[in-house]
Motif scaffolding. Structure first.
Motif, PDB file in Angstrom:
ATOM      1  N   ARG A   1      -5.642   1.992  -7.082  1.00 14.02           N
ATOM      2  CA  ARG A   1      -6.734   1.631  -7.265  1.00 14.02           C
ATOM      3  C   ARG A   1      -7.528   0.540  -6.082  1.00 14.02           C
ATOM      4  NH1 ARG A   1      -4.607  -3.334 -10.925  1.00 14.02           N
ATOM      5  NH2 ARG A   1      -3.864  -4.596  -9.503  1.00 14.02           N
ATOM      6  N   SER A   2      -6.728   0.857  -5.031  1.00 16.34           N
ATOM      7  CA  SER A   2      -7.280   0.095  -3.651  1.00 16.34           C
ATOM      8  C   SER A   2      -8.209   1.117  -3.062  1.00 16.34           C
ATOM      9  CB  SER A   2      -5.987   0.226  -2.781  1.00 16.34           C
ATOM     10  OG  SER A   2      -6.412  -0.387  -1.744  1.00 16.34           O
ATOM     11  N   HIS A   3      -9.728   0.271  -3.017  1.00 15.50           N
ATOM     12  CA  HIS A   3     -10.769   1.037  -2.503  1.00 15.50           C
ATOM     13  C   HIS A   3     -10.893   1.016  -0.903  1.00 15.50           C
ATOM     14  CE1 HIS A   3     -12.137   1.852  -6.290  1.00 15.50           C
ATOM     15  NE2 HIS A   3     -12.000   0.880  -6.601  1.00 15.50           N
ATOM     16  N   ASP A   4     -10.072   0.222  -0.308  1.00 15.25           N
ATOM     17  CA  ASP A   4     -10.014   0.040   1.230  1.00 15.25           C
ATOM     18  C   ASP A   4      -9.209   0.925   1.785  1.00 15.25           C
ATOM     19  OD1 ASP A   4      -8.025  -1.456  -0.029  1.00 15.25           O
ATOM     20  OD2 ASP A   4      -7.886  -2.633   1.483  1.00 15.25           O
ATOM     21  N   LEU A   5      -8.414   1.721   1.126  1.00 13.88           N
ATOM     22  CA  LEU A   5      -7.427   2.721   1.980  1.00 13.88           C
ATOM     23  C   LEU A   5      -8.234   4.016   1.571  1.00 13.88           C
ATOM     24  CD1 LEU A   5      -3.759   1.608   0.994  1.00 13.88           C
ATOM     25  CD2 LEU A   5      -5.026   1.578   2.957  1.00 13.88           C
ATOM     26  N   SER A   6      -8.096   4.900   2.766  1.00 13.52           N
ATOM     27  CA  SER A   6      -8.383   6.287   2.761  1.00 13.52           C
ATOM     28  C   SER A   6      -7.328   6.794   2.048  1.00 13.52           C
ATOM     29  CB  SER A   6      -8.658   6.838   4.181  1.00 13.52           C
ATOM     30  OG  SER A   6      -7.317   6.939   4.767  1.00 13.52           O
ATOM     31  N   GLY A   7      -7.594   8.100   1.755  1.00 16.68           N
ATOM     32  CA  GLY A   7      -7.004   9.413   1.044  1.00 16.68           C
ATOM     33  C   GLY A   7      -5.578   9.384   1.952  1.00 16.68           C
ATOM     34  N   TRP A   8      -5.860   9.604   2.874  1.00 16.67           N
ATOM     35  CA  TRP A   8      -4.428  10.049   3.869  1.00 16.67           C
ATOM     36  C   TRP A   8      -3.781   8.578   3.899  1.00 16.67           C
ATOM     37  CZ3 TRP A   8      -3.636  14.440   4.948  1.00 16.67           C
ATOM     38  CH2 TRP A   8      -4.468  15.653   4.983  1.00 16.67           C
ATOM     39  N   ALA A   9      -4.302   7.321   3.933  1.00 19.09           N
ATOM     40  CA  ALA A   9      -3.444   6.325   3.944  1.00 19.09           C
ATOM     41  C   ALA A   9      -2.664   6.221   2.577  1.00 19.09           C
ATOM     42  CB  ALA A   9      -4.347   5.089   4.281  1.00 19.09           C
ATOM     43  N   LYS A  10      -3.243   6.404   1.545  1.00 19.98           N
ATOM     44  CA  LYS A  10      -2.532   6.342   0.254  1.00 19.98           C
ATOM     45  C   LYS A  10      -1.462   7.660   0.188  1.00 19.98           C
ATOM     46  CE  LYS A  10      -6.642   4.674  -2.283  1.00 19.98           C
ATOM     47  NZ  LYS A  10      -7.539   5.000  -3.295  1.00 19.98           N
ATOM     48  N   ALA A  11      -1.704   8.705   1.025  1.00 17.98           N
ATOM     49  CA  ALA A  11      -0.605   9.635   0.831  1.00 17.98           C
ATOM     50  C   ALA A  11       0.557   9.245   1.527  1.00 17.98           C
ATOM     51  CB  ALA A  11      -1.270  11.011   1.228  1.00 17.98           C
ATOM     52  N   ALA A  12       0.312   8.654   2.847  1.00 22.74           N
ATOM     53  CA  ALA A  12       1.444   8.083   3.694  1.00 22.74           C
ATOM     54  C   ALA A  12       2.293   7.230   3.178  1.00 22.74           C
ATOM     55  CB  ALA A  12       0.558   7.743   5.120  1.00 22.74           C
TER      56      ALA A  12
ATOM     57  N   VAL B   1       3.184  -1.231  -7.404  1.00 24.82           N
ATOM     58  CA  VAL B   1       2.930  -0.763  -6.127  1.00 24.82           C
ATOM     59  C   VAL B   1       2.225   0.469  -6.248  1.00 24.82           C
ATOM     60  CG1 VAL B   1       3.697   0.133  -4.089  1.00 24.82           C
ATOM     61  CG2 VAL B   1       4.751  -1.920  -4.886  1.00 24.82           C
ATOM     62  N   PHE B   2       2.536   1.477  -7.261  1.00 26.21           N
ATOM     63  CA  PHE B   2       1.740   2.643  -7.149  1.00 26.21           C
ATOM     64  C   PHE B   2       0.386   2.434  -7.990  1.00 26.21           C
ATOM     65  CE2 PHE B   2       5.659   5.105  -6.602  1.00 26.21           C
ATOM     66  CZ  PHE B   2       5.142   5.756  -5.543  1.00 26.21           C
ATOM     67  N   SER B   3       0.257   1.373  -8.851  1.00 29.18           N
ATOM     68  CA  SER B   3      -1.098   1.206  -9.533  1.00 29.18           C
ATOM     69  C   SER B   3      -1.768   0.457  -8.455  1.00 29.18           C
ATOM     70  CB  SER B   3      -0.907   0.316 -10.839  1.00 29.18           C
ATOM     71  OG  SER B   3      -0.257  -0.875 -10.455  1.00 29.18           O
ATOM     72  N   ASP B   4      -1.539  -0.549  -7.655  1.00 30.42           N
ATOM     73  CA  ASP B   4      -2.274  -1.275  -6.663  1.00 30.42           C
ATOM     74  C   ASP B   4      -2.909   0.000  -5.606  1.00 30.42           C
ATOM     75  OD1 ASP B   4      -3.201  -3.667  -5.320  1.00 30.42           O
ATOM     76  OD2 ASP B   4      -2.044  -2.751  -3.786  1.00 30.42           O
ATOM     77  N   LEU B   5      -1.555   0.654  -5.329  1.00 33.22           N
ATOM     78  CA  LEU B   5      -2.050   1.698  -4.131  1.00 33.22           C
ATOM     79  C   LEU B   5      -3.128   2.691  -4.654  1.00 33.22           C
ATOM     80  CD1 LEU B   5      -1.156   2.951  -1.520  1.00 33.22           C
ATOM     81  CD2 LEU B   5       0.198   4.304  -2.618  1.00 33.22           C
TER      82      LEU B   5
ATOM     83  N   VAL C   1       2.695   6.823  -0.340  1.00 30.44           N
ATOM     84  CA  VAL C   1       3.314   7.471  -1.299  1.00 30.44           C
ATOM     85  C   VAL C   1       4.467   8.354  -0.770  1.00 30.44           C
ATOM     86  CG1 VAL C   1       3.222   9.380  -3.162  1.00 30.44           C
ATOM     87  CG2 VAL C   1       1.343   7.709  -2.953  1.00 30.44           C
ATOM     88  N   ILE C   2       4.130   8.803   0.273  1.00 26.97           N
ATOM     89  CA  ILE C   2       5.363   9.847   0.800  1.00 26.97           C
ATOM     90  C   ILE C   2       6.535   8.770   1.414  1.00 26.97           C
ATOM     91  CG2 ILE C   2       6.092  11.381   2.983  1.00 26.97           C
ATOM     92  CD1 ILE C   2       3.337  12.710   2.475  1.00 26.97           C
ATOM     93  N   GLY C   3       6.151   7.597   2.276  1.00 27.48           N
ATOM     94  CA  GLY C   3       6.915   6.450   2.488  1.00 27.48           C
ATOM     95  C   GLY C   3       7.751   5.999   1.327  1.00 27.48           C
ATOM     96  N   ILE C   4       7.368   5.854   0.450  1.00 21.41           N
ATOM     97  CA  ILE C   4       7.830   5.308  -0.744  1.00 21.41           C
ATOM     98  C   ILE C   4       9.017   5.884  -1.447  1.00 21.41           C
ATOM     99  CG2 ILE C   4       7.698   4.100  -3.065  1.00 21.41           C
ATOM    100  CD1 ILE C   4       4.938   2.805  -1.962  1.00 21.41           C
ATOM    101  N   ILE C   5       8.457   7.657  -1.416  1.00 25.05           N
ATOM    102  CA  ILE C   5       9.387   8.512  -1.892  1.00 25.05           C
ATOM    103  C   ILE C   5      10.660   8.844  -1.073  1.00 25.05           C
ATOM    104  CG2 ILE C   5       9.398  10.902  -2.567  1.00 25.05           C
ATOM    105  CD1 ILE C   5       6.639  10.626  -3.772  1.00 25.05           C
ATOM    106  N   ILE C   6      10.361   8.748   0.208  1.00 24.91           N
ATOM    107  CA  ILE C   6      11.503   9.009   1.135  1.00 24.91           C
ATOM    108  C   ILE C   6      12.208   8.055   1.341  1.00 24.91           C
ATOM    109  CG2 ILE C   6      11.890   9.748   3.478  1.00 24.91           C
ATOM    110  CD1 ILE C   6       9.379  11.464   3.529  1.00 24.91           C
ATOM    111  N   LEU C   7      11.622   6.674   1.655  1.00 24.12           N
ATOM    112  CA  LEU C   7      12.423   5.700   1.780  1.00 24.12           C
ATOM    113  C   LEU C   7      12.338   4.587   0.722  1.00 24.12           C
ATOM    114  CD1 LEU C   7      12.322   5.147   5.728  1.00 24.12           C
ATOM    115  CD2 LEU C   7      14.281   6.149   4.426  1.00 24.12           C
ATOM    116  N   PRO C   8      12.589   4.738  -0.699  1.00 25.86           N
ATOM    117  CA  PRO C   8      11.895   4.043  -1.662  1.00 25.86           C
ATOM    118  C   PRO C   8      12.256   2.693  -1.535  1.00 25.86           C
ATOM    119  CG  PRO C   8      13.871   5.454  -2.479  1.00 25.86           C
ATOM    120  CD  PRO C   8      13.728   5.687  -1.093  1.00 25.86           C
TER     121      PRO C   8
END
Length: 134
Positions: A38-49, A32-36, A51-58
């Motif tokens: 290397r994904s060029h269709d997501l903005s930096g804020w979407a990637k950060a959201a 999931v993190f490697s796909d997240l 990551v935070i979502g996966i860390i808070i609610l794994p």
């Protein structure tokens, strides 16, 4: 000795099951993190959201990512495999020294002969070698 005798077959199976499930979980997180990242269709804020979502609610975060972005994960994996395959084919062609077809090789030899880099004997020898390899 007493502890070893209390450890039954069912407990061994459950321990192995938890061990395997742990590695499956680690593998899912890595994928999931490697796909997240290397994904060029997501903005930096979407990637950060994400990551935070996966860390808070794994568990819920990974499950949602797989549901929402599972198709894109598949597309990214296919693109990465195609790029790797193309790079490998290019490397093999360079390593084998095959620059192209026999016609390309003959045109290159004729150009070298016209420029005076090789003489007639060398041209005929290399031409015979190129035609023999075809």
């Amino acid at each position: 000795m007493i502890v070893a005798s209390d450890f039954g077959t069912g407990q061994v199976f459950l321990s192995m099951l938890w061990f395997v499930m742990f590695f499956i979980w680690i593998w899912l997180l890595i994928m999931v993190f490697s796909d997240l990242f290397r994904s060029h269709d997501l903005s930096g804020w979407a990637k950060a959201a994400w990551v935070i979502g996966i860390i808070i609610l794994p568990y819920l975060g990974v499950l949602l990512y797989l549901i929402v972005r599972g198709g894109k994960m598949h597309e990214h994996a296919i693109q990465a495999a195609q790029a790797q395959d193309a790079a490998f084919k290019q490397y093999v062609q360079q390593a084998a020294g095959s620059g192209g077809s026999v016609a390309d090789e003959l045109a290159r030899l004729a150009d070298l002969k016209a420029k005076g880099v090789i003489d007639d004997a060398e041209f005929e020898q290399l031409k015979a070698k190129a035609l023999a390899s075809a």
